[in-house]
Write a protein that holds these residues in place. Structure first.
Motif, PDB file in Angstrom:
ATOM      1  N   LEU A   1       0.829  -1.211   0.000  1.00 40.63           N
ATOM      2  CA  LEU A   1       0.000   0.000   0.000  1.00 40.63           C
ATOM      3  C   LEU A   1       0.865   1.263   0.000  1.00 40.63           C
ATOM      4  O   LEU A   1       0.567   2.232  -0.703  1.00 40.63           O
ATOM      5  CB  LEU A   1      -0.931   0.006   1.209  1.00 40.63           C
ATOM      6  CG  LEU A   1      -2.112  -0.946   1.138  1.00 40.63           C
ATOM      7  CD1 LEU A   1      -2.795  -1.047   2.498  1.00 40.63           C
ATOM      8  CD2 LEU A   1      -3.093  -0.485   0.080  1.00 40.63           C
ATOM      9  N   ALA A   2       1.941   1.246   0.783  1.00 44.57           N
ATOM     10  CA  ALA A   2       2.844   2.396   0.823  1.00 44.57           C
ATOM     11  C   ALA A   2       3.526   2.594  -0.522  1.00 44.57           C
ATOM     12  O   ALA A   2       3.659   3.728  -1.006  1.00 44.57           O
ATOM     13  CB  ALA A   2       3.880   2.209   1.930  1.00 44.57           C
ATOM     14  N   ASP A   3       3.962   1.497  -1.146  1.00 47.22           N
ATOM     15  CA  ASP A   3       4.588   1.597  -2.463  1.00 47.22           C
ATOM     16  C   ASP A   3       3.605   2.150  -3.495  1.00 47.22           C
ATOM     17  O   ASP A   3       3.968   2.976  -4.333  1.00 47.22           O
ATOM     18  CB  ASP A   3       5.108   0.232  -2.923  1.00 47.22           C
ATOM     19  CG  ASP A   3       6.304  -0.239  -2.119  1.00 47.22           C
ATOM     20  OD1 ASP A   3       6.937   0.605  -1.441  1.00 47.22           O
ATOM     21  OD2 ASP A   3       6.599  -1.453  -2.172  1.00 47.22           O
ATOM     22  N   GLY A   4       2.357   1.704  -3.430  1.00 51.72           N
ATOM     23  CA  GLY A   4       1.333   2.206  -4.351  1.00 51.72           C
ATOM     24  C   GLY A   4       1.055   3.676  -4.143  1.00 51.72           C
ATOM     25  O   GLY A   4       0.905   4.438  -5.107  1.00 51.72           O
ATOM     26  N   ALA A   5       0.996   4.118  -2.897  1.00 53.81           N
ATOM     27  CA  ALA A   5       0.772   5.537  -2.617  1.00 53.81           C
ATOM     28  C   ALA A   5       1.944   6.374  -3.103  1.00 53.81           C
ATOM     29  O   ALA A   5       1.759   7.455  -3.664  1.00 53.81           O
ATOM     30  CB  ALA A   5       0.563   5.743  -1.117  1.00 53.81           C
ATOM     31  N   LEU A   6       3.159   5.873  -2.916  1.00 49.47           N
ATOM     32  CA  LEU A   6       4.349   6.577  -3.370  1.00 49.47           C
ATOM     33  C   LEU A   6       4.368   6.672  -4.891  1.00 49.47           C
ATOM     34  O   LEU A   6       4.669   7.732  -5.454  1.00 49.47           O
ATOM     35  CB  LEU A   6       5.600   5.870  -2.850  1.00 49.47           C
ATOM     36  CG  LEU A   6       6.923   6.600  -3.003  1.00 49.47           C
ATOM     37  CD1 LEU A   6       6.888   7.919  -2.254  1.00 49.47           C
ATOM     38  CD2 LEU A   6       8.056   5.733  -2.472  1.00 49.47           C
TER      39      LEU A   6
ATOM     40  N   ALA B   1       1.759   6.582  -6.881  1.00 46.68           N
ATOM     41  CA  ALA B   1       0.664   7.451  -7.317  1.00 46.68           C
ATOM     42  C   ALA B   1       1.015   8.923  -7.148  1.00 46.68           C
ATOM     43  O   ALA B   1       0.505   9.763  -7.892  1.00 46.68           O
ATOM     44  CB  ALA B   1      -0.603   7.127  -6.535  1.00 46.68           C
ATOM     45  N   ASP B   2       1.897   9.226  -6.224  1.00 46.14           N
ATOM     46  CA  ASP B   2       2.298  10.611  -5.988  1.00 46.14           C
ATOM     47  C   ASP B   2       3.574  10.968  -6.750  1.00 46.14           C
ATOM     48  O   ASP B   2       4.158  12.013  -6.523  1.00 46.14           O
ATOM     49  CB  ASP B   2       2.479  10.855  -4.504  1.00 46.14           C
ATOM     50  CG  ASP B   2       2.553  12.343  -4.160  1.00 46.14           C
ATOM     51  OD1 ASP B   2       1.831  13.122  -4.801  1.00 46.14           O
ATOM     52  OD2 ASP B   2       3.317  12.696  -3.260  1.00 46.14           O
TER      53      ASP B   2
ATOM     54  N   ARG C   1       8.325  11.614  -1.594  1.00 49.35           N
ATOM     55  CA  ARG C   1       8.080  11.168  -0.208  1.00 49.35           C
ATOM     56  C   ARG C   1       7.727  12.335   0.708  1.00 49.35           C
ATOM     57  O   ARG C   1       6.870  12.221   1.565  1.00 49.35           O
ATOM     58  CB  ARG C   1       9.301  10.442   0.336  1.00 49.35           C
ATOM     59  CG  ARG C   1       9.490   9.076  -0.245  1.00 49.35           C
ATOM     60  CD  ARG C   1      10.653   8.370   0.450  1.00 49.35           C
ATOM     61  NE  ARG C   1      10.685   6.966   0.077  1.00 49.35           N
ATOM     62  CZ  ARG C   1      11.462   6.475  -0.861  1.00 49.35           C
ATOM     63  NH1 ARG C   1      12.263   7.276  -1.537  1.00 49.35           N
ATOM     64  NH2 ARG C   1      11.430   5.197  -1.151  1.00 49.35           N
TER      65      ARG C   1
ATOM     66  N   LEU D   1       4.167  13.349   0.327  1.00 47.92           N
ATOM     67  CA  LEU D   1       3.296  12.328   0.890  1.00 47.92           C
ATOM     68  C   LEU D   1       3.254  12.413   2.395  1.00 47.92           C
ATOM     69  O   LEU D   1       2.198  12.268   3.018  1.00 47.92           O
ATOM     70  CB  LEU D   1       3.795  10.933   0.486  1.00 47.92           C
ATOM     71  CG  LEU D   1       2.917  10.122  -0.432  1.00 47.92           C
ATOM     72  CD1 LEU D   1       3.575   8.802  -0.774  1.00 47.92           C
ATOM     73  CD2 LEU D   1       1.530   9.938   0.060  1.00 47.92           C
TER      74      LEU D   1
END
Length: 99
Positions: A83-88, A90-91, A95, A98
């Protein structure tokens, strides 16, 4: 005035400090149990009242145990890392933004 109220506050503060600091990587429950036992020992809480309080929160304790079990299983499976990799991703890999 007796020392009881002051001792009860000191025990509560030490319990919270122990739970936050976790010396020797002891689990938080060890400090909570020790704090509860100390409160009973100084008679700030009667054993009967402590038992009623523990039994009264049984549903909450079971819920929290279930949530913590699911969270640990998700962590071991790598769900949070994905999930963290996906959020990173997507942004755009920023970091700081985020955070």
């Amino acid at each position: 005035m007796t020392i009881g109220p002051y001792a009860a506050v000191a025990i509560a503060l030490l319990t919270i400090a122990g739970m936050l600091a976790r010396p020797r990587r002891l689990p938080e429950g060890a400090f909570a149990g020790a704090g509860a036992a100390a409160m009973i020992a100084i008679r700030a809480v009667s054993p009967a009242a402590a038992g009623r309080a523990g039994a009264g929160g049984a549903q909450v304790y079971l819920f929290l145990a279930g949530v913590m079990t699911l969270a640990e299983l998700a962590r071991e499976a790598g769900a949070f890392a994905r999930l963290a990799d996906g959020a990173l991703a997507a942004d755009g890999g920023r970091r700081g933004r985020l955070f």
